[in-house]
Design an enzyme around this catalytic site. Structure first.
Site, mmCIF file in Angstrom:
data_model
loop_
_atom_site.group_PDB
_atom_site.id
_atom_site.type_symbol
_atom_site.label_atom_id
_atom_site.label_comp_id
_atom_site.label_asym_id
_atom_site.label_seq_id
_atom_site.Cartn_x
_atom_site.Cartn_y
_atom_site.Cartn_z
ATOM 1 N N HIS A 238 65.846 36.134 56.408
ATOM 2 C CA HIS A 238 64.428 36.865 57.324
ATOM 3 C C HIS A 238 63.660 38.342 56.601
ATOM 4 O O HIS A 238 65.225 38.836 56.161
ATOM 5 C CB HIS A 238 65.145 37.029 58.618
ATOM 6 C CG HIS A 238 64.179 37.972 59.244
ATOM 7 N ND1 HIS A 238 63.394 39.045 59.965
ATOM 8 C CD2 HIS A 238 63.236 37.057 60.404
ATOM 9 C CE1 HIS A 238 62.796 38.724 60.730
ATOM 10 N NE2 HIS A 238 62.731 37.627 61.206
ATOM 11 N N GLU B 175 55.382 35.375 56.900
ATOM 12 C CA GLU B 175 55.813 36.537 57.501
ATOM 13 C C GLU B 175 55.806 37.795 56.808
ATOM 14 O O GLU B 175 56.641 38.479 56.349
ATOM 15 C CB GLU B 175 57.491 36.526 58.174
ATOM 16 C CG GLU B 175 57.516 35.839 59.298
ATOM 17 C CD GLU B 175 58.655 36.050 60.458
ATOM 18 O OE1 GLU B 175 57.954 35.966 62.019
ATOM 19 O OE2 GLU B 175 59.870 36.679 59.769
#
Lengths: 221, 221, 221, 221
Positions: free
Chosen positions: D91, D139
Site C-alpha cells: 500500500h 491507487e
C-alpha cells in the site's frame, strides 16, 4: 572554541562549485573571527571542497558500515580518504536506528573523524549524548527550514539540552533550526550552546558573506 | 556494443586511488578491445575518478530525490555535476521500493544519465524492465561474491531474464554474480546478455589488468 | 516484583493455540510462584490469548503512530482494545529510530500500556532509559537464540546496564539472550535485574511447564 | 465476480467492534447483491472479525517472512490461523521493496491466501502484475483519502492499468483512491476494473449501510 556548521543539504545553491564558494567564504570569515568553520556537503562534493579549502569538510551522513560488500552505502573510510574530517549523523531528514547512531560514532572515532549527532529535542539530546559524540545538535524538526529560530520559540529546549547533555557526556551542544541572523546566534550562545548548525539561512541567502560574517561575529566572545 | 561494469562496492581495494587505478586499466583495455567500460564507485570517489579517466563513472546508488532539504541523501544532479554518467539502482545490497526504482530511473533519464537496475531473478528482471532502464542486471543474490558464476549454476536465469525483459522493454541485460573468468563471460554473452556486472572478481584480483583483459576479450565478437 | 517475559516471536511453536497453551502454563506458574508473567505474542494472537488468560499479554512491536491513514502499521490503541497491556519496542530483530523509541514509549504511556525497550548493550540501555520506559531489556544480539546465556558470558553487561540505567531512570532492567535454565535466571537476578526476557528457551522447550516453573522459581526471593 | 474491498486503515472508526460492525453490514449487502466482500483490518482485529462474519477478512500488510526469530514482524501463517484469507501488500502508506512484493505474493500463495498488490500508477501496476498476484489495486497516492475519485480525474490511469496488467498477468485490477459514491464505482467497472478498494469513503461515512449498498449495487451487472 565556538563553531559554525553549514549544512548544504541537497540544495542546488550548495552543490558542486557553489559548495566550494561557500566554503571559501567560511574560510575567510573563520580566519577573521577565529570561529571554527565546518561545512557539511554532499558526498560527491567532499573531495572537491576539501581540496580547495582548509576549513573542515564533513559529510551529511555515513552508514554504520566498514569495508566490504556494501554497494551504494556510505563508508566513513572512503570519506576520510576524500578529505572529510567528520560527519553529521541522525539528521531529522535522515533518521537512523539507535544502534546505528552508536556504531557510527564509534566508526568515526576509530577513523579519527568527528561526529555531530542530531537530536530533535532535549530528551533525545541526552539519549544520544550517552554515546559521547563530539557534538550533539539540537534541532526541533518543526522549525527546520523555517523563519523562526529555535532560540526565539523554544529557548528552553536549548537550555535543557545543554544541561541534560552535560549530565551524561562532554559532548558540545550545537543549536539549529530556523537560525537566520546574528541575534539568533547570540541567543544560542547565551543559552549555553557551543555553536550553531545552519542550512538554508546561509545557503539560500543572497549575500552569503554578509550573513556568515554576521553569524560568526555574534559568536566572538 | 558489449559492456563491462565493475562495481567497487565498499571494498578497501576499490576505494580512492585504488578506484582510479582500476579505472585507468579499464580505460586502457576498453580502448584495446572496443568494449564499453563503466566503473561504479563510491559517491565520494566519483569526482576524482571521473577527472582521471574517460570511461564512464557511475554511482552505486542514488536516492529518489530532487533538489531540496534532503540532508545526507544521494542526489543525481550532484553526482552528474561531479562527473557521473549514471547509477546502479536496487542492488541486492541496497534494495529500494518499487516506486523508488521507477522514480530513480526517471530522475536519471531527466538528467541524461543512464540506469542499471539490479534484479535477483528473471521475474524481477521483467518487473523492473517495465520502467525502461538502460540496463537490467540479473544477479541471484546467493551467488554474489561467491566463486561459482551464475552462468554455470543458473544459466536458465540469465536466458529467461533476457527473454522476459525483451517482452516488455528494450533494456539491455547484464549478467552478474560470481563471474570470475573469461569462460563465465563468454557464456553470459552466449546466453543473450549484453555484458557483465562484476565486483570482487576484478576488484580483489591480484592481477587486475590480466582479469579485466580476459573478461573484456571474451566479449569481443 | 520480579517478572518473566516470554516472547513467542514468529515461532510456529508459539503461535495461535500454542500461544494460548503457553500463556495458560504461565498463568498457573505465576499464581504458584507470585512471579509476574507477561507473554509477548504476534499481533494476530493478542485478542485470543488475552481472552483466555489473566496474565499480561504484550505485543512484540508497535509503530510510532496514532489513529489515521496508516494502512498496515501497528496501532497501540488497536492492541489495547484487543487486550494488550503493553509492547516490546526496538527488539534487535526489529530496530527502530531513536525518535520512534521515544514516541512509542509516549504513545504506550498515554494509553496506560507498559513498555519494554530492548537494548543490545549497557550503553544503549542507558540511552533508551532516558525515555523512562517501564522496562529496559538488555540483550546482546549475538547471544539471542543461542545456548550460552548472557549471565554466563557477559555478566558485566547486565551489571553495568543495571547501574547505567539507574543513573538516568527508574526503569526496571530485564535480562535476555540465551537464558536456558534456573541457574541463568538466578544469576540474572543476582546481577541486579528485575526479571528475564526469554524466547526459544521456553517456546521451543519440550516440557514447557517444567522450564517455566524452573525459571520462575529461581526468581522467588 | 466483482469485488468490494474495504480497508479500515488505522482509523478509530474501523477498529475493534467498529470493524466487526462494518464487516456485518458488508456481509449483509454481499448476500443481497452477490458482490464479493473483503474487509482488510488491523492485524489485532483479524481473529475477532473473522470469527463474526463469513466474508473474507484480509490483513493490510504482511512481512516477507516465514516461521522463525522475527520479533514484531507480521507472519502470513499467523494471520491465516487467525482467520485471514489474504493480505494487501505495498500500500502506498506501507511501501516495500520489489523483492518483498514478490516474496509476499509467493508466501500468501503457498498458504492458499490471496494477494492484493497496490500500485500508484499503471506502469507500476504492470510491474507488480509480473508476480501474478490475485489482484492489483491501482491507487494514485495523491488522490487517496481525498474527495475526487481516480475515475473522474484520471480515468486513463485505470484504463491503462487494466490493459497493461492484462499483457503480463491474469491478475484482476481493482480501482482505488477517492471513490465516494455509486457513480465513481460504475465508472471504475466501465473502465475495466474488477472492483474497488475503498477506505475513508466507507469507514468514515455516517450511514455505512447506505454507502456500502450504493457502491455494491453499482457493481451488479
Amino acid at each position: 572554541m565556538h563553531v559554525m556548521v553549514v549544512n548544504t543539504k541537497a540544495y542546488r545553491e550548495g552543490m558542486g562549485n557553489e559548495a566550494i564558494k561557500i566554503a571559501k567564504i567560511m574560510e575567510k570569515v573563520g580566519k577573521e573571527t577565529g570561529i571554527r568553520m565546518i561545512i557539511a556537503v554532499q558526498h560527491a562534493d567532499v573531495h572537491r571542497v576539501a581540496s580547495n579549502v582548509e576549513i573542515d569538510v564533513f559529510a551529511q551522513h555515513i552508514d554504520a558500515i566498514e569495508y566490504g560488500s556494501h554497494t551504494g552505502w556510505i563508508l566513513a573510510e572512503g570519506l576520510k580518504e576524500a578529505g572529510a574530517g567528520g560527519s553529521i549523523i541522525n539528521h531529522s531528514e535522515h533518521p537512523v536506528t539507535i544502534n546505528e547512531i552508536k556504531r557510527s560514532v564509534e566508526i568515526l572515532r576509530k577513523n579519527k573523524m568527528e561526529s555531530i549527532v542530531c537530536a530533535s529535542d532535549n530528551e533525545i539530546a541526552k539519549s544520544v549524548a550517552v554515546f559521547q559524540p563530539d557534538y550533539v545538535a539540537v534541532e526541533p524538526p518543526e522549525l527546520i527550514g523555517g523563519d523562526i529560530s529555535v532560540t526565539k520559540t523554544k529557548p528552553s529546549v536549548v537550555k535543557n539540552a545543554v544541561e541534560s547533555v552535560r549530565k551524561v557526556s562532554n559532548s558540545a551542544v550545537l543549536c539549529g533550526a530556523g537560525i537566520k541572523n546574528g541575534e539568533d546566534v547570540r541567543k544560542a550562545i547565551e543559552l549555553g550552546s557551543s555553536g550553531i548548525l545552519v542550512a538554508s539561512g546561509v545557503v539560500k541567502a543572497k549575500n552569503k558573506e554578509k550573513i556568515i560574517m554576521e553569524m560568526a561575529s555574534a559568536m566572538v566572545e
